[in-house]
Each structure stands twice: as C-alpha cells, then as structure tokens.
Motif scaffolding. Structure first.
Motif, mmCIF file in Angstrom:
data_model
loop_
_atom_site.group_PDB
_atom_site.id
_atom_site.type_symbol
_atom_site.label_atom_id
_atom_site.label_comp_id
_atom_site.label_asym_id
_atom_site.label_seq_id
_atom_site.Cartn_x
_atom_site.Cartn_y
_atom_site.Cartn_z
ATOM 1 N N TYR A 142 6.201 18.763 3.691
ATOM 2 C CA TYR A 142 6.449 18.006 4.926
ATOM 3 C C TYR A 142 7.876 18.242 5.420
ATOM 4 C CZ TYR A 142 2.168 15.190 4.356
ATOM 5 O OH TYR A 142 0.867 14.752 4.240
ATOM 6 N N ALA A 180 -20.489 15.950 2.615
ATOM 7 C CA ALA A 180 -19.251 15.332 2.135
ATOM 8 C C ALA A 180 -19.069 13.937 2.713
ATOM 9 C CB ALA A 180 -18.060 16.189 2.505
ATOM 10 N N ARG B 2 -13.446 2.009 7.764
ATOM 11 C CA ARG B 2 -12.336 2.785 7.236
ATOM 12 C C ARG B 2 -11.581 2.005 6.183
ATOM 13 N NH1 ARG B 2 -9.293 6.361 11.595
ATOM 14 N NH2 ARG B 2 -7.569 5.747 10.302
ATOM 15 N N LEU B 6 -6.230 5.222 3.822
ATOM 16 C CA LEU B 6 -6.517 6.582 4.297
ATOM 17 C C LEU B 6 -5.253 7.416 4.519
ATOM 18 C CD1 LEU B 6 -9.140 8.027 4.792
ATOM 19 C CD2 LEU B 6 -9.036 7.359 7.186
ATOM 20 N N ARG B 7 -4.215 6.781 5.069
ATOM 21 C CA ARG B 7 -2.963 7.527 5.313
ATOM 22 C C ARG B 7 -2.328 7.942 3.993
ATOM 23 N NH1 ARG B 7 -1.034 7.216 10.841
ATOM 24 N NH2 ARG B 7 0.780 8.341 10.115
ATOM 25 N N ASN B 10 -4.068 10.918 2.647
ATOM 26 C CA ASN B 10 -3.621 12.127 3.336
ATOM 27 C C ASN B 10 -2.397 12.712 2.634
ATOM 28 O OD1 ASN B 10 -3.682 13.933 5.751
ATOM 29 N ND2 ASN B 10 -1.729 12.938 6.193
ATOM 30 N N LYS B 11 -1.446 11.858 2.278
ATOM 31 C CA LYS B 11 -0.234 12.324 1.600
ATOM 32 C C LYS B 11 -0.546 12.729 0.163
ATOM 33 C CE LYS B 11 3.660 10.067 2.647
ATOM 34 N NZ LYS B 11 4.596 8.946 2.893
ATOM 35 N N ILE B 13 -3.294 14.221 -0.813
ATOM 36 C CA ILE B 13 -3.860 15.575 -0.722
ATOM 37 C C ILE B 13 -2.733 16.611 -0.680
ATOM 38 C CG2 ILE B 13 -5.130 17.142 0.824
ATOM 39 C CD1 ILE B 13 -6.687 14.602 1.732
ATOM 40 N N SER B 37 -15.263 10.190 -0.330
ATOM 41 C CA SER B 37 -15.949 11.029 0.653
ATOM 42 C C SER B 37 -14.938 11.730 1.563
ATOM 43 C CB SER B 37 -16.899 10.140 1.464
ATOM 44 O OG SER B 37 -17.315 10.805 2.623
ATOM 45 N N GLU B 38 -13.924 10.970 2.000
ATOM 46 C CA GLU B 38 -12.888 11.569 2.852
ATOM 47 C C GLU B 38 -12.141 12.670 2.099
ATOM 48 O OE1 GLU B 38 -11.764 10.693 6.254
ATOM 49 O OE2 GLU B 38 -13.854 10.065 6.086
ATOM 50 N N LYS B 40 -13.209 14.514 -0.300
ATOM 51 C CA LYS B 40 -14.089 15.673 -0.462
ATOM 52 C C LYS B 40 -14.108 16.529 0.813
ATOM 53 C CE LYS B 40 -18.689 16.630 -2.293
ATOM 54 N NZ LYS B 40 -20.007 16.048 -2.658
ATOM 55 N N SER B 41 -14.223 15.866 1.969
ATOM 56 C CA SER B 41 -14.286 16.639 3.218
ATOM 57 C C SER B 41 -12.934 17.275 3.533
ATOM 58 C CB SER B 41 -14.778 15.783 4.394
ATOM 59 O OG SER B 41 -13.941 14.689 4.616
ATOM 60 N N PHE B 42 -11.843 16.562 3.252
ATOM 61 C CA PHE B 42 -10.523 17.148 3.503
ATOM 62 C C PHE B 42 -10.279 18.352 2.601
ATOM 63 C CE2 PHE B 42 -9.447 14.540 6.754
ATOM 64 C CZ PHE B 42 -9.051 13.239 6.490
ATOM 65 N N ARG B 44 -12.568 20.387 1.431
ATOM 66 C CA ARG B 44 -13.383 21.507 1.925
ATOM 67 C C ARG B 44 -12.705 22.181 3.112
ATOM 68 N NH1 ARG B 44 -19.581 21.511 2.713
ATOM 69 N NH2 ARG B 44 -18.985 23.660 3.090
ATOM 70 N N ILE B 45 -12.124 21.360 3.995
ATOM 71 C CA ILE B 45 -11.399 21.914 5.146
ATOM 72 C C ILE B 45 -10.205 22.717 4.647
ATOM 73 C CG2 ILE B 45 -9.956 21.334 7.141
ATOM 74 C CD1 ILE B 45 -11.745 18.876 7.539
#
Lengths: 181, 143
Positions: A142, A180, B2, B6-7, B10-11, B13, B37-38, B40-42, B44-45
C-alpha cells in the motif's frame, strides 16, 4: 549501493548501459501495468516505451532518496492515463477481450476466467483499476502504491477495496465466481 | 447481509494488517460464512489477475526502444542549437561577471591615475587650439 541507483549513476555519467539495465529489469512490469490499464497489447508496448523515453529525458530530475520503481510506475500510470484520455477508452466487448498471444506465468485452473477478468477490468473506473493493478499484478505494498499514485495510504486501501468489489460484481453478472458466492 | 469486517478482510488479503488484527480476522473467518465466501472470490480474482501477466523478450523490447532514443537525442541536439539552454549557458557564462567586474576596476583605476591627462585634453591645450582655430579667420573657414 542499491542496484537501481548504481544503474542510474552509470547512466548519468554517460554510460547508456546503465539505462539499458534499468529498461531490461523493469520492462515487463511497465508492460503489465500499461496492459492492465490500457487493455490493449500494442498500446501497452507504446505506453511502456513512452514511459522509458520520459525516464531517459528526465533522469536528472530523479532524486536518489525515492525509489526508482515508484517513479517509473508513476510515469507508466500517467502515460496510460494520457493514452486513455486521447483514445476515449470504452469498455471492451467480451468477444474482443483477448486477441493477443500471451505468455502466462502460472497455469490457471480456469483459463477462460483470465479473459473475463481482463474484460471486467475494463468495466471499473480508472482510479480503482490502477490501484488494483499495482497491487494484484505487481504486488506492490500500500505504501509503494501510495508513492506511485501520489495518494494517501487510506485512499489506496479504499480504491483497492472498491475496485475488487466492482470486479466481483462484473464477474458475477457474467456467471463467473458463482461457486464462490 | 454484509459483514462489518469486510474492509479488514481486504487488508488481510494484502497482508497489510498488524499481527493482532490478523489474528482477529483469522478467528473471525472461522465463524463468518459471508467473509469466507468473500475471501474465496477475492482470491480467485487475485489469481486470475496474476495469471494475466505478459512477458516480452527483454532484448526485443530494447531493440524497439533504441531507435526512439536516438530520435530523442537528435531532437535534443537540435534544441540545443537553436534555443537558449539556461542551465547550460549559466555555467558557461559564470566567469563573465567576474571578468566584467575586474575590467571595471581596472578602467576606474586607469581613469583615476590618468585623470590629469583627461583634464588636460578637455580643458587644456587641445581646447585652446580649437578656440584659436575658431577665432582665426585666416584658417580659411570663412567664419
């Protein structure tokens, strides 16, 4: 001395070999950033070359206290923005997502998803795309992204978070990632 | 619905959490299906973006760049020939003020030491000669 600073020193002393070493070290990174922003391979090559030409002409402006990579990434991002501004970039249709020969670093389990991700990148605003690209493609911290884009670390985190959400939403609409969710 | 974490996820990850926060989110993941679930999708992206990298031959890129660098050198040479490069010329002209100052000092000294000669010229014989010439009609001036 840092390897990059050594090359820069040689270049400033008139040894083009120093500049050549910098180009060969960073050219793939510059290409990847440009490609992920411009979403077009031949344009990415032009953008990356343009960025190195700017480095060539302005090396005297580079200050040794900062990282060369941050400076270069900022130039590449700005050149990409200039290209997109001139070309009034539109989201690319899914069928035209990829038409170039790409050499992958690792085998993905689902190759088709790569093209979809590329298409999804075109759907998200540029400021989010650049933060996500620098993080996901180049693996920058970051702090490094903050220096490269000249934004605060909090803004970096927000843009990456929002960029990922937008990517996810675009991919879900195409039926990807449904397992997912 | 939600999750408020979640934020932080994100950090997580991006490996940007402190050790304490990392421990917290890992414990949270065991009990939150939404965040799992979030995540897992992040991931994969993340993998798909990482696999989207391109590689080009370094020598080939350099060979494409070199002619453009040569064009830049030609442009820079032409600009030097026809434009005033302040940075370049300020270095070249730096000794000039020193030389000018030294010349002024020398001239002032000369003027000082030879002041009598100057005065003589202006107020002395030459002047008198000129006046006599003007007063002498036989000089053929027709005055």
């Amino acid at each position: 001395m840092d390897e990059d600073l050594e090359y820069i020193k040689r270049f400033k002393e008139g040894d083009l070999g120093g500049f050549e070493m910098l180009v060969k070290k960073y050219q793939n990174r510059a290409l990847n950033i440009a490609y992920s922003l411009a979403l077009n391979f031949s344009s990415a090559q032009d953008i990356a070359q343009e960025a190195f030409i700017k480095v060539y002409n302005n090396i005297a402006l580079f200050r040794a206290e900062s990282k060369f990579s941050s400076w270069l990434y900022r130039i590449v991002v700005n050149c990409s923005y200039d290209y997109l501004r001139k070309n009034k970039h539109q989201p690319i249709p899914l069928d035209d997502a990829v038409s170039v020969k790409l050499e992958y670093d690792a085998k993905a389990q689902d190759p088709f998803a790569k093209e979809l991700v590329h298409w999804a990148l075109s759907k998200i605003p540029l400021e989010y795309r650049s933060a996500v690209v620098l993080r996901e493609i180049e693996g920058l911290s970051y702090e490094d992204i903050s220096r490269a884009l000249k934004i605060g670390i909090g803004t970096v985190e927000s843009r990456i978070f929002r960029g990922r959400q937008l990517l996810r939403e675009a991919l879900l609409k195409r039926g990807v990632l449904k397992d997912a969710v | 619905m939600r999750c408020k974490n979640l934020r932080m996820l994100n950090k997580y990850i991006d490996n940007e959490l402190s050790a304490k926060d990392k421990e917290y989110i890992e414990a949270h993941l065991t009990g939150c299906s939404y965040c799992r679930s979030e995540l897992k999708s992040f991931m994969r992206i993340k993998e798909a973006l990482g696999a989207n990298k391109i590689k080009s031959d370094p020598q080939n890129f350099w060979e494409m760049l070199t002619p453009r660098l040569k064009e830049e050198d030609v442009i820079i040479e032409k600009e030097d020939a026809f434009s005033f490069n302040i940075g370049l010329w300020s270095k070249r002209l730096m000794p000039v003020p020193v030389v000018i100052a030294a010349s002024v000092i020398i001239l002032l000294n000369l003027n000082f030491t030879n002041r009598n000669l100057v005065d003589e010229y202006i107020f002395g014989a030459s002047f008198n000669k000129t006046v006599s010439l003007l007063n002498d009609n036989s000089a053929g001036l027709g005055l």
